[in-house]
Design a protein around this motif. Structure first.
Motif, mmCIF file in Angstrom:
data_model
loop_
_atom_site.group_PDB
_atom_site.id
_atom_site.type_symbol
_atom_site.label_atom_id
_atom_site.label_comp_id
_atom_site.label_asym_id
_atom_site.label_seq_id
_atom_site.Cartn_x
_atom_site.Cartn_y
_atom_site.Cartn_z
ATOM 1 N N TYR A 98 6.413 49.184 78.795
ATOM 2 C CA TYR A 98 7.066 49.064 77.498
ATOM 3 C C TYR A 98 7.974 47.837 77.484
ATOM 4 O O TYR A 98 8.562 47.481 78.506
ATOM 5 C CB TYR A 98 7.915 50.303 77.206
ATOM 6 N N ALA A 109 14.735 54.404 77.468
ATOM 7 C CA ALA A 109 13.461 54.214 78.144
ATOM 8 C C ALA A 109 13.539 54.638 79.604
ATOM 9 O O ALA A 109 12.658 55.323 80.116
ATOM 10 C CB ALA A 109 13.021 52.754 78.034
ATOM 11 N N TYR A 124 9.595 49.606 82.128
ATOM 12 C CA TYR A 124 10.231 49.077 80.924
ATOM 13 C C TYR A 124 10.786 47.692 81.221
ATOM 14 O O TYR A 124 11.429 47.475 82.249
ATOM 15 C CB TYR A 124 11.364 49.995 80.445
#
Length: 261
Positions: A98, A109, A124
């Motif tokens: 992500y 996250a 992330y």
């Protein structure tokens, strides 16, 4: 993180969270969100339909098309049916990276965008889509760029001004992916709004650059667009969604999934 989080300035991820009924937003985000509602009263419908499109697209990639790696840029604050949740329900070994540029998204996250025991890893990256080379360098620490990847650009490119070269950004990302990868993209359009509303979006607290259908189609130049082509997010492969579907004027967002040859 607190020293880098400016709650006086609205952020797209937090404003989107507000439209979805979340609590991870601040007064500036709500004020900006309400201003958009005055210009486009069905924006909450559009936000929800964007999530549904993401779910259908990831289901297609992880299920029918066998994609096991995803790069989701502009992920926003975690909500139901995040990319890794949808993919790993079908293929637990799926890997997901992500990317977002809001410190609050990073905190959530790290806490929530985690894989279930035995599932593939998630990661992330705090970065901006305007820095594609940095994103690709960091994503390569988890993703294997010799194997197909699903590139997710959901409702992010309309925040990129023309002079920031949105088409070049997409091209640099796509060119880094191997053959058999896929681009999943949605982008708001101004074709259903009055010219003064389109101008207001461009000059608002969070500038939004609404583009025409033909301008959105340019993002897919050289790619093999899957059926049903470039369509409204409310109708793209939505036969099994709750009926009747929202009209395309209520969502004002085009989308498509395309294979990288």
């Amino acid at each position: 993180m607190a020293s880098r989080l400016d709650t006086s300035v609205p952020h797209p991820a937090r404003r989107y969270n507000y439209w979805l009924g979340g609590k991870d937003n601040f007064a500036a985000d709500r004020e900006s969100g309400d201003a958009v509602v005055k210009l486009f009263p069905s924006i909450r419908t559009a936000a929800v339909e964007n999530r549904y499109f993401l779910r259908r697209a990831v289901t297609l990639l992880a299920g029918e098309l066998g994609i096991r790696q995803f790069l989701d840029i502009g992920t926003g604050l975690p909500t139901a049916d995040n990319t890794h949740e949808v993919a790993q329900r079908l293929a637990p070994e799926s890997r997901v990276v992500y990317v977002d540029n809001d410190p609050l998204v990073m905190v959530h996250a790290r806490a929530l965008l985690t894989a279930a025991p035995g599932a593939g890893p998630t990661d992330y990256i705090e970065a901006d889509v305007r820095s594609p080379e940095h994103i690709l360098q960091e994503a390569a620490k988890l993703l294997d760029f010799s194997r197909p990847i699903g590139l997710m650009l959901i409702a992010v490119l309309h925040f990129i001004a023309d002079d920031e070269d949105p088409y070049g950004i997409v091209r640099r990302l796509v060119d880094a992916l191997p053959s058999g990868s896929y681009l999943v993209l949605s982008h708001s359009t101004g074709e259903f709004l009055a010219p003064e509303a389109v101008h207001a979006f461009r000059t608002g607290a969070i500038p939004v650059y609404l583009r025409r259908h033909d301008e959105i189609a340019r993002f897919f130049d050289g790619l093999d667009v899957l059926e049903p082509g470039i369509a409204s997010i409310s109708s793209w492969r939505a036969e099994h969604e709750r009926q009747p579907r929202p009209d395309e004027s209520e969502t004002a967002t085009d989308c498509a999934v395309a294979r990288i040859p």
